[in-house]
Design a protein around this motif. Structure first.
Motif, PDB file in Angstrom:
ATOM      1  N   VAL A 129       0.799  -1.233   0.000  1.00 45.79           N
ATOM      2  CA  VAL A 129       0.000   0.000   0.000  1.00 45.79           C
ATOM      3  C   VAL A 129       0.825   1.274   0.000  1.00 45.79           C
ATOM      4  CG1 VAL A 129      -1.960  -1.089   1.172  1.00 45.79           C
ATOM      5  CG2 VAL A 129      -0.284   0.189   2.517  1.00 45.79           C
ATOM      6  N   HIS A 130       2.134   1.153   0.260  1.00 49.22           N
ATOM      7  CA  HIS A 130       2.900   2.401   0.414  1.00 49.22           C
ATOM      8  C   HIS A 130       4.328   2.215  -0.065  1.00 49.22           C
ATOM      9  CE1 HIS A 130       3.493   6.404   2.064  1.00 49.22           C
ATOM     10  NE2 HIS A 130       4.634   5.990   2.613  1.00 49.22           N
ATOM     11  N   SER A 131       4.617   2.821  -1.207  1.00 49.23           N
ATOM     12  CA  SER A 131       5.976   2.756  -1.768  1.00 49.23           C
ATOM     13  C   SER A 131       6.404   4.140  -2.226  1.00 49.23           C
ATOM     14  CB  SER A 131       5.972   1.809  -2.977  1.00 49.23           C
ATOM     15  OG  SER A 131       7.062   2.084  -3.846  1.00 49.23           O
ATOM     16  N   HIS A 132       7.700   4.429  -2.043  1.00 54.65           N
ATOM     17  CA  HIS A 132       8.324   5.568  -2.730  1.00 54.65           C
ATOM     18  C   HIS A 132       9.427   4.935  -3.580  1.00 54.65           C
ATOM     19  CE1 HIS A 132       6.361   8.246   0.162  1.00 54.65           C
ATOM     20  NE2 HIS A 132       6.864   7.515   1.131  1.00 54.65           N
ATOM     21  N   ALA A 133       9.126   4.734  -4.859  1.00 52.93           N
ATOM     22  CA  ALA A 133      10.059   3.983  -5.714  1.00 52.93           C
ATOM     23  C   ALA A 133      11.453   4.613  -5.728  1.00 52.93           C
ATOM     24  CB  ALA A 133       9.503   3.870  -7.127  1.00 52.93           C
ATOM     25  N   ILE A 140      -2.323   9.454   3.693  1.00 51.40           N
ATOM     26  CA  ILE A 140      -1.543  10.480   4.419  1.00 51.40           C
ATOM     27  C   ILE A 140      -0.470   9.785   5.256  1.00 51.40           C
ATOM     28  CG2 ILE A 140      -3.163  10.492   6.407  1.00 51.40           C
ATOM     29  CD1 ILE A 140      -2.558  13.525   6.666  1.00 51.40           C
ATOM     30  N   HIS A 141       0.696  10.433   5.404  1.00 51.32           N
ATOM     31  CA  HIS A 141       1.674  10.011   6.413  1.00 51.32           C
ATOM     32  C   HIS A 141       1.196  10.590   7.743  1.00 51.32           C
ATOM     33  CE1 HIS A 141       4.848  10.171   3.038  1.00 51.32           C
ATOM     34  NE2 HIS A 141       4.887   8.922   3.465  1.00 51.32           N
ATOM     35  N   LEU A 142       1.073   9.747   8.764  1.00 51.58           N
ATOM     36  CA  LEU A 142       0.534  10.254  10.036  1.00 51.58           C
ATOM     37  C   LEU A 142       1.394   9.831  11.225  1.00 51.58           C
ATOM     38  CD1 LEU A 142      -1.934  11.747  11.328  1.00 51.58           C
ATOM     39  CD2 LEU A 142      -2.983   9.504  11.621  1.00 51.58           C
TER      40      LEU A 142
HETATM   41 ZN   LIG Z   1       6.231   7.216   3.063  1.00 56.29          ZN
END
Ligand SMILES: [Zn+2]
Length: 411
Positions: free
Chosen positions: A57-61, A221-223
């Protein structure tokens, strides 16, 4: 991803263990699941344990470029962030396409059939986002391109510095205009993100959420990854980041809150009540020295848990899922915060829902995304068992991957 065909699994997980399962697929969706099919005919044979495709669900390639490069020298999250900013710049559409293709190939080989790319590299407008989408299409991974609004350098509204400036559209209306201008393939979903309460002011947050909700697009969102964010939010707004999101009408079942580590009892109750999904990123959080969040209490309050590879220091959703359990054991001194079935759902259906895909279960009508895992090499035959799967298998054991009825990995 509109493939058709038939696959015959030795063993498959249909909400329970099943043997000799024939999976028929038309135009990328499962049309029939037959147990006990002893004569598979021309179906493609799947040797091992077949389960739904894994959701990241969460990647920064782009942060994959930091792998092995930030493992020495010391420092905390904020010092790591300075190193991260250095690899955020200098990409062209061509170099980013090539990079993302390699990252997505690694994900497919790890059994990930859908990825949420949390994208904030906006130096070239939509060019790099469109390169991400093209890379996904070319490699055959399902993509939710979650484009992040990023406007300020801190909760107090301070200006952006250095690389952060290239993440910004200037104001939220320019973000909306750019979002409406995205050109991506039909198998790519565009979602929206509020980067964090640090990077987006309250009125802009509301516009990002409204954009997503008008299109039924996932919102992320980053929380509360770090205590400094919580302290700054309390100092400026008189409430925690979660309470700020509640006040601004951002919380809802379409929201995925990534990390969610430094939350208090009231925050946990709010997130659970609104059925906000929680994106845990165990391996990345370990790498960054983040603390361990109260994932058991968030799940008990009503929040679905899902998992992401985040910085891509490690790409292994089975490790992400067992890691969220094992890290809580070390932090609490207690065992078994989640059952193996809960970890399995985190890596499959809960993640698929957070990304907006009808996948994550082997049943009629679902997208035909499934993977096959080598059973353990022991002398007696080991049957498919979620405890064994979640605690002993890894990305390296994936031997076959089907996305939308098309085989994309076969070893
Ligand atoms: Zn992140």
């Amino acid at each position: 991803m509109n493939g058709s065909g038939s696959w015959h699994a030795e063993e498959a997980w249909l909400g329970r263990r099943a043997e000799y399962v024939l999976i028929d697929v038309e135009n990328g969706r499962i049309t029939r699941v037959t147990e006990g099919a002893k004569a598979p005919g021309a179906a493609t044979k799947l040797r091992g344990w077949t389960i739904p495709g894994l959701a990241n669900v969460h990647s920064h390639a782009f942060q994959h470029a930091l792998r092995g490069a930030t493992e020495s020298g010391g420092g905390d999250f904020w010092e790591w962030r300075e190193q991260m900013y250095r690899v955020a710049e200098g990409w062209t559409a061509a170099s980013y396409l090539e990079h993302c293709r390699a990252v997505f190939r690694e994900m497919l080989q790890a059994g990930i059939t859908a990825v949420g790319e949390f994208h904030y590299l906006h130096a070239l407008g939509n060019e790099l986002g469109e390169a991400v989408a093209l890379a996904a299409t070319q490699e055959g991974i399902r993509l939710t391109l979650i484009d992040a609004c990023y406007l300020q350098g801190g909760v107090d509204g301070r200006s952006l510095e250095g690389a952060q400036r290239s993440f910004s559209d200037g104001d939220v209306d320019a973000w909306v205009a750019r979002m409406d201008d995205f050109t991506v393939g039909q198998d790519v979903r565009v979602g929206a993100a509020i980067h964090s309460v640090r990077a987006v002011d309250a009125p802009s947050m509301r516009k990002v959420a409204a954009w997503a909700r008008a299109r039924k697009a996932p919102l992320h969102i980053h929380l509360a990854e770090q205590p400094a964010e919580v302290d700054e939010c309390i100092a400026v707004n008189g409430c925690t980041p979660t309470q700020l999101l509640e006040r601004e009408g951002i919380l809802g079942p379409d929201l995925t809150a990534v990390h969610t580590i430094h939350v208090n009892e009231q925050d946990i109750a709010l997130l659970g009540e609104h059925k906000v999904s929680i994106g845990a990123c165990t391996t990345s959080e370990r790498d960054l020295g983040d603390r361990v969040g109260p994932l058991d209490r968030l799940a008990a309050a009503g929040s679905p848990i899902c998992v992401g590879s985040d910085s891509n220091a490690v790409i292994d959703m089975l490790e992400e899922a067992r890691g969220l359990e094992l890290d809580q054991r070390r932090a609490s001194g207690r065992r078994v915060h989640h059952q193996p079935g809960d970890l399995f759902r985190a890596a499959t259906i809960s993640g698929m829902r957070a990304l907006g895909w009808e996948a994550g279960e082997l049943k009629v009508g679902m997208l035909a995304d499934f993977i096959t895992i080598d059973p353990p090499e022991i002398t007696t035959k080991k049957h498919l068992d979620l405890g064994y799967l979640m605690f002993s298998r890894s990305a390296r054991n994936v031997n076959n991957v089907v996305v939308g009825g098309e085989t994309v990995v076969s070893t």
